[in-house]
Motif scaffolding. Structure first.
Motif, PDB file in Angstrom:
ATOM      1  N   PHE A 189       0.860  -1.174   0.000  1.00 13.00           N
ATOM      2  CA  PHE A 189       0.000   0.000   0.000  1.00 13.00           C
ATOM      3  C   PHE A 189       0.903   1.233   0.000  1.00 13.00           C
ATOM      4  CE2 PHE A 189      -3.939  -2.279   0.852  1.00 13.00           C
ATOM      5  CZ  PHE A 189      -3.457  -3.477   1.352  1.00 13.00           C
ATOM      6  N   ARG A 190       0.342   2.377  -0.310  1.00 10.70           N
ATOM      7  CA  ARG A 190       1.141   3.601  -0.295  1.00 10.70           C
ATOM      8  C   ARG A 190       0.310   4.774   0.195  1.00 10.70           C
ATOM      9  NH1 ARG A 190       1.972   4.378  -6.867  1.00 10.70           N
ATOM     10  NH2 ARG A 190      -0.155   5.105  -7.346  1.00 10.70           N
ATOM     11  N   GLN A 191       1.019   5.754   0.708  1.00 11.08           N
ATOM     12  CA  GLN A 191       0.346   6.945   1.204  1.00 11.08           C
ATOM     13  C   GLN A 191       1.183   8.164   0.858  1.00 11.08           C
ATOM     14  OE1 GLN A 191      -0.667   6.854   5.381  1.00 11.08           O
ATOM     15  NE2 GLN A 191      -2.248   8.405   5.104  1.00 11.08           N
ATOM     16  N   ALA A 192       0.605   9.041   0.069  1.00  9.04           N
ATOM     17  CA  ALA A 192       1.243  10.303  -0.288  1.00  9.04           C
ATOM     18  C   ALA A 192       0.787  11.376   0.698  1.00  9.04           C
ATOM     19  CB  ALA A 192       0.875  10.691  -1.710  1.00  9.04           C
ATOM     20  N   PRO A 193       1.541  12.457   0.836  1.00  4.90           N
ATOM     21  CA  PRO A 193       1.164  13.524   1.774  1.00  4.90           C
ATOM     22  C   PRO A 193      -0.234  14.068   1.477  1.00  4.90           C
ATOM     23  CG  PRO A 193       3.410  13.837   1.036  1.00  4.90           C
ATOM     24  CD  PRO A 193       2.845  12.713   0.219  1.00  4.90           C
ATOM     25  N   GLY A 194      -1.047  14.152   2.530  1.00  4.36           N
ATOM     26  CA  GLY A 194      -2.387  14.681   2.381  1.00  4.36           C
ATOM     27  C   GLY A 194      -3.395  13.737   1.781  1.00  4.36           C
ATOM     28  N   LYS A 195      -2.977  12.513   1.523  1.00  6.49           N
ATOM     29  CA  LYS A 195      -3.894  11.537   0.918  1.00  6.49           C
ATOM     30  C   LYS A 195      -4.070  10.333   1.825  1.00  6.49           C
ATOM     31  CE  LYS A 195      -3.026  12.756  -3.919  1.00  6.49           C
ATOM     32  NZ  LYS A 195      -2.712  12.222  -5.270  1.00  6.49           N
ATOM     33  N   GLU A 196      -5.115   9.581   1.561  1.00  7.62           N
ATOM     34  CA  GLU A 196      -5.355   8.362   2.316  1.00  7.62           C
ATOM     35  C   GLU A 196      -4.446   7.247   1.822  1.00  7.62           C
ATOM     36  OE1 GLU A 196     -10.100   8.979   3.430  1.00  7.62           O
ATOM     37  OE2 GLU A 196      -9.457   7.297   2.178  1.00  7.62           O
ATOM     38  N   ARG A 197      -4.211   6.295   2.704  1.00  8.69           N
ATOM     39  CA  ARG A 197      -3.441   5.125   2.302  1.00  8.69           C
ATOM     40  C   ARG A 197      -4.237   4.349   1.249  1.00  8.69           C
ATOM     41  NH1 ARG A 197      -0.381   1.962   7.015  1.00  8.69           N
ATOM     42  NH2 ARG A 197       0.057   4.177   7.388  1.00  8.69           N
TER      43      ARG A 197
END
Length: 124
Positions: A37-45
């Motif tokens: 999984f991944r999570q970018a700044p300000g976004k949901e995983r």
């Protein structure tokens, strides 16, 4: 208790390849479906890729299909994410996760065990 440790994240240029690894310890690795999984700044995983216990079945998010490949080596207690043709939008913290449920699922909340994450930065 299951421990997951990711590695391989780094700063790369757009278009290159990178392989992430996740080593699992504490329990029998082959008992778990695994996911990246991944999570970018300000976004949901978000879901990236998943693989079942034997490695015979995989699934991918549409955004990475054809570029990323998930695999596992049950003898080494390791799951991999091969990432090709990286794009700036792939930049995120990447997490591996383990799920002891029966069904292979992309749902983030179904995964019981998580690593600490590894940062992938893509410069354009």
């Amino acid at each position: 208790q299951v421990q997951l440790v990711e590695s391989g994240g780094t700063l790369v240029q757009a278009g290159v390849s990178l392989r992430l690894s996740c080593v699992v310890s504490g329990q029998t690795f082959s008992h778990y479906n695994m996911g990246w999984f991944r999570q970018a700044p300000g976004k949901e995983r978000e879901f990236v890729a998943i693989i079942n216990r034997s490695g015979s079945r995989t699934d991918y998010a549409d955004s990475v299909k054809g570029r990323f490949t998930i695999s596992r080596d049950n003898a080494k207690n390791t799951v991999y994410l091969q990432m090709n043709s990286l794009k700036s939008e792939d930049a995120a913290v990447y997490y591996c996760a383990a799920d002891e449920g029966i069904l292979l699922t992309p749902q983030v909340h179904k995964y019981e065990y998580w690593g600490q994450g590894t940062q992938v930065t893509v410069s354009s």
